[in-house]
Each structure stands twice: as structure tokens, then as C-alpha cells.
Design a protein around this motif. Structure first.
Motif, short mmCIF file in Angstrom:
data_model
loop_
_atom_site.label_atom_id
_atom_site.label_comp_id
_atom_site.label_asym_id
_atom_site.label_seq_id
_atom_site.Cartn_x
_atom_site.Cartn_y
_atom_site.Cartn_z
N ALA A 204 -19.72 -51.73 -2.38
CA ALA A 204 -18.81 -51.33 -3.44
C ALA A 204 -17.67 -52.33 -3.45
N SER A 205 -17.33 -52.79 -4.64
CA SER A 205 -16.36 -53.86 -4.77
C SER A 205 -15.21 -53.42 -5.66
N VAL A 206 -14.00 -53.80 -5.29
CA VAL A 206 -12.84 -53.50 -6.14
C VAL A 206 -12.28 -54.82 -6.66
N CYS A 207 -12.11 -54.88 -7.97
CA CYS A 207 -11.51 -56.05 -8.62
C CYS A 207 -10.03 -55.73 -8.82
N VAL A 208 -9.15 -56.51 -8.20
CA VAL A 208 -7.72 -56.19 -8.24
C VAL A 208 -6.93 -57.19 -9.07
N SER A 209 -5.78 -56.73 -9.55
CA SER A 209 -4.83 -57.60 -10.25
C SER A 209 -3.81 -58.12 -9.24
N SER A 210 -3.37 -59.36 -9.44
CA SER A 210 -2.37 -59.95 -8.56
C SER A 210 -1.02 -60.11 -9.26
N GLN A 211 -1.02 -60.00 -10.59
CA GLN A 211 0.22 -60.08 -11.35
C GLN A 211 0.12 -59.07 -12.51
N ALA A 212 1.27 -58.64 -13.01
CA ALA A 212 1.28 -57.90 -14.27
C ALA A 212 1.40 -58.98 -15.34
N GLY A 213 0.33 -59.12 -16.15
CA GLY A 213 0.27 -60.23 -17.09
C GLY A 213 -0.09 -61.52 -16.39
N CYS A 214 0.02 -62.63 -17.10
CA CYS A 214 -0.35 -63.92 -16.52
C CYS A 214 0.33 -65.02 -17.31
N ALA A 215 0.79 -66.05 -16.60
CA ALA A 215 1.50 -67.15 -17.27
C ALA A 215 0.57 -68.31 -17.64
N MET A 216 -0.71 -68.21 -17.29
CA MET A 216 -1.59 -69.37 -17.44
C MET A 216 -2.05 -69.60 -18.88
N ALA A 217 -1.99 -68.55 -19.68
CA ALA A 217 -2.23 -68.66 -21.13
C ALA A 217 -3.61 -69.22 -21.51
N CYS A 218 -4.63 -68.94 -20.71
CA CYS A 218 -6.00 -69.34 -21.11
C CYS A 218 -6.28 -68.67 -22.46
N THR A 219 -6.75 -69.46 -23.40
CA THR A 219 -6.77 -68.99 -24.79
C THR A 219 -7.73 -67.83 -25.04
N PRO B 89 -4.80 -74.28 -20.61
CA PRO B 89 -3.69 -75.22 -20.73
C PRO B 89 -3.28 -75.88 -19.41
N LEU B 90 -3.53 -75.20 -18.29
CA LEU B 90 -3.12 -75.76 -16.99
C LEU B 90 -3.85 -77.07 -16.67
N THR B 91 -4.90 -77.38 -17.44
CA THR B 91 -5.63 -78.64 -17.24
C THR B 91 -4.69 -79.84 -17.38
N ASP B 92 -3.64 -79.70 -18.20
CA ASP B 92 -2.66 -80.77 -18.35
C ASP B 92 -2.03 -81.13 -17.02
N ARG B 93 -1.79 -80.11 -16.23
CA ARG B 93 -1.14 -80.30 -14.94
C ARG B 93 -2.14 -80.74 -13.88
N TYR B 94 -3.27 -80.08 -13.86
CA TYR B 94 -4.29 -80.37 -12.84
C TYR B 94 -5.63 -80.64 -13.50
N PRO B 95 -5.97 -81.91 -13.64
CA PRO B 95 -7.25 -82.26 -14.26
C PRO B 95 -8.43 -81.84 -13.37
N ILE B 96 -9.61 -81.79 -14.00
CA ILE B 96 -10.81 -81.31 -13.30
C ILE B 96 -11.07 -82.07 -12.00
N ALA B 97 -10.86 -83.38 -12.02
CA ALA B 97 -11.15 -84.17 -10.82
C ALA B 97 -10.32 -83.68 -9.63
N GLU B 98 -9.06 -83.38 -9.89
CA GLU B 98 -8.19 -82.90 -8.80
C GLU B 98 -8.60 -81.51 -8.33
N ILE B 99 -9.00 -80.69 -9.29
CA ILE B 99 -9.42 -79.32 -8.95
C ILE B 99 -10.67 -79.36 -8.08
N LEU B 100 -11.62 -80.23 -8.46
CA LEU B 100 -12.87 -80.33 -7.69
C LEU B 100 -12.60 -80.85 -6.28
N ASP B 101 -11.64 -81.76 -6.19
CA ASP B 101 -11.26 -82.32 -4.92
C ASP B 101 -10.68 -81.23 -4.00
N ALA B 102 -9.76 -80.46 -4.57
CA ALA B 102 -9.13 -79.37 -3.80
C ALA B 102 -10.17 -78.30 -3.43
#
Ligand code: SAH
Length: 357
Positions: free
Chosen positions: A97-112, A221-234
Motif C-alpha cells: 500500500a502506497s501513500v502519495c504525499v504533498s510536500s508544498q501547498a501549491g507549487c512554484a514550478m509552474a509546469c504548464t 519553465p525550470l528548464t531555463d535554469r537547469y537544462p536537461i544535460a545538467e539534470i541527467l548529470d545530477a
């Protein structure tokens, strides 16, 4: 303000200073090991239960609850003591049994395409508010909760300390190992790199959604800050440090990111990704939201997309839906409750009340 699942053992001992010493263990055991509501801890005198209930109020009060027809999926909307609203979903299977939880009320990331992103950021949740979601779901579950996924409202790595502390407590107090905990991020690279330094082998899920930065920028939109290459690296850094395979989430949007050419590009990108265990892509048919015009890719189409990824050595699964009638999309119940006319009951399903096949 001290709450039921925010009190430390020492704080509890202080509250119980006039009681026999074994009471602290008894209460702690009921709250965390047996995971029962305080009222059900009938080994405690009723007067003590009442006193503790007053001294240690719950952090969340119910606003809306919905259960699927098969009773395997339940979703809650709760209000925090400041009035911020959060959602969680309980999903049950035969053996877990799995629980999906929220970590913030709302979100600032603005994924469209995301309902939570469209509504904007309200505030970070604190550690007790995150943990109480797991406990409240447990109280309603006939099965023991075995897994926790941070795929509800919010970006967990943008609320790093509270999320990390909640994971540690879920592990130490509830006894759910880090391996059974999944943290999903839109690609907050500094948080990912920090996670790689923790002795906390959680599973990382990265919300990718596009094979290239140009397209991804339109969705995330956060892609502007962190491009895919950096994300894959991390992500490779986290995989190496934790020894856990990373999952890449891909919300498939008809005619936007689901073409054969895009599957090939994603396959090339992730087929050569050096992370431990290789890449696993989880294809999620888009859950339509009021603020985004896109539609889900047809399932048959997604299976073809998955086949193309597999040709590059990438593991690919198409997410199965369940409990569709309760519209369990994270961020959706809240929006629907607030604006019922704009959000008629939908028969579509959501990211976190689904499972991979
Ligand atoms: N902020 C984190 C976790 C929250 S969302 C993250 O972005 O990973 C959990 C997953 O649901 C993410 O992969 C997110 O992109 C996806 N998601 C959000 N809205 C969706 C929608 N309308 N349809 C399908 N998937 C969606």
C-alpha cells in the motif's frame, strides 16, 4: 505549535511527566509502530487520551475525501492549521500500500500541464504536516502502508530540509525503509546533488517530459535554469550514490511530445545515460487540466513509443490507471472543489494514483 506527529519523544515525556514511565513508550508505540489513531489506543485511560488529544492536536483537518468503487484508492483534501490545502492519495494492492504525499501547498514550478503548477505556490509544508499525511492514510487503510511517494502537490526538492527530515522520520519512526520511498523532482539540480550526499537510498524520479530543452522549456519553465544535460548529470550522481535506478517520468501529450522522432531522440538521450541500472522511463498519459489545452496520447501509441525506447536499451513502462472515477489527479481535487463549474467530474486519472505496468 506542537502537533501529534510533530512532538519528539522528549516532548511527549514532558507532557506525560505525571504518568508512570512506561506511558511514554505506550503512546509512542501506538502512534508510530502500531500506527493507530489516538482514540483507538484503548490501553491508555480515556482521560489521558483526551488530555493528549488536546495537547497534541492533529495538523490536518478533512475537507474532502473520495474513494474509488473498488475501494483500493482513496484521496483526501485536508486543510492545515493555517488554512492551506493539501492532498494525498492512498493506493492499495495485494501485497503493498502506497501513500502519495504533498510536500508544498501549491507549487512554484509552474509546469504548464500540471494543475498544481497552474494554481501557483502557497507555502512549504513542514515535516509534521508531510508525515501526518502518511499516518492519516494509514488510519483509513486496512493494510499496512509499505511505500511513500513524494508525487503529490509541490516540488519536494524545493522544500529540501522538511522533506529530508520527513523521510528520516518515516524511516526511523514508521519503519518504512528509504528504498520504499520515492522522491519525484522536476529537476532541481542543487537539491538532487544534495540528495546524492545523503545516506538515504530513496528512489529518485525525474520528471523529464521532453527529449530536448526547446520543447521541455514550453512544458517545464525550470528548464531555463537547469537544462536537461545538467539534470541527467545530477541524476547519474544520485543513482551512483544511492545505488538505485532512477525513473524518468514522461507525461505523454498527443501531438506535442509523443512522435516516433521524439521517442528516438529520447531513446538516444537515455540509452547512453551512464546512471546506475540504466534509465527507466514511465510513460504517463497526460491527465487533462483546465489550464492546458493538450490531450493524452492514445495508449496504443504509448506502447509503440515504449517499444522504440526499448530498442535503445531503455526500460519503458506505460502507467496503468486505477480508481478513475474519483479523479485522483494531484492538484485536481482541490481545484475541482474550489471551482466546481470549471472542473466537472472527470473520468481521467492522475499521475500519482496510477501504477506502472
Ligand atoms: N514536482 C514533482 C512532483 C509532483 S508531480 C515533479 O515534478 O516531479 C508528480 C508527477 O506527475 C510529475 O512527473 C508530474 O510531471 C506529473 N504530472 C503533473 N501533472 C500531470 C498531468 N496533468 N498529467 C500527467 N502527469 C502529470
Amino acid at each position: 505549535m506542537l502537533t501529534r506527529y510533530g512532538a519528539t519523544r522528549d516532548e511527549l515525556a514532558e507532557l506525560l511527566a505525571d504518568q508512570p514511565r512506561y506511558r511514554v513508550d505506550q503512546v509512542w508505540d501506538a502512534l508510530w509502530r502500531r500506527r493507530v489513531p489516538l482514540d483507538d489506543a484503548t490501553e491508555l485511560p480515556a482521560t489521558l487520551r483526551t488530555r493528549l488529544g488536546d495537547a497534541l492536536p492533529l495538523a490536518l483537518s478533512p475537507v474532502v475525501e473520495a474513494t474509488s468503487d473498488d475501494e483500493l484508492t482513496t484521496k483526501w483534501l485536508w486543510a492545515t492549521r493555517t488554512g492551506a490545502e493539501v492532498e494525498a492519495v492512498l493506493m492499495r494492492w495485494a501485497s503493498r500500500a502506497s501513500v502519495c504525499v504533498s510536500s508544498q501547498a501549491g507549487c512554484a514550478m509552474a509546469c504548464t500541464f500540471c494543475a498544481t503548477g497552474q494554481a501557483g505556490f502557497e507555502r512549504h509544508l513542514d515535516t509534521p504536516e508531510i508525515i501526518e499525511q502518511v499516518l492519516r492514510a494509514q488510519h483509513a487503510s486496512p493494510q499496512r502502508v509499505t511505500n511513500v511517494v513524494y508525487m503529490g502537490m509541490g516540488e519536494p526538492l524545493a522544500n529540501y530540509d522538511a522533506v529530508r527530515d520527513s523521510i528520516v522520520q518515516i524511516r526511523d519512526r514508521l519503519g518504512i525503509s528509504a528504498r520504499r520511498i520515492t522522491v519525484s523532482t522536476v529537476g532541481v539540480v542543487p537539491g538532487m546533488r544534495r540528495l546524492a550526499t545523503e545516506a538515504l537510498p530513496v528512489t529518485l524520479a525525474v520528471s523529464l517530459h521532453a527529449p530536448d530543452d526547446v520543447l521541455r522549456r514550453q512544458l517545464v519553465p525550470l528548464t531555463d535554469r537547469y537544462p536537461i544535460a545538467e539534470i541527467l548529470d545530477a541524476a547519474a550522481e544520485v543513482a551512483g550514490a544511492q545505488g538505485r535506478r532512477v525513473t524518468f517520468e514522461y507525461a505523454a501529450i498527443r501531438g506535442v511530445n509523443d512522435s516516433p522522432a521524439q521517442a528516438e531522440a529520447l531513446g538516444r538521450l537515455l540509452g547512453s545515460w551512464p546512471g546506475v541500472g540504466g534509465a527507466h522511463v514511465n510513460l504517463i498519459p497526460l491527465n487533462p487540466t483546465a489550464g492546458f489545452p493538450g490531450q493524452a496520447s492514445p495508449r496504443r501509441h504509448l506502447h509503440e513509443f515504449a517499444l522504440r525506447l526499448r530498442a535503445y536499451g531503455v526500460t519503458a513502462t506505460v502507467r496503468r490507471t486505477r480508481g478513475a472515477e474519483i479523479d485522483a489527479a494531484c492538484g485536481q481535487l482541490r481545484r475541482r472543489t474550489l471551482t466546481p463549474v470549471e472542473h466537472p467530474a472527470s473520468s481521467r486519472m492522475e499521475p500519482c494514483a496510477n501504477t506502472s505496468s
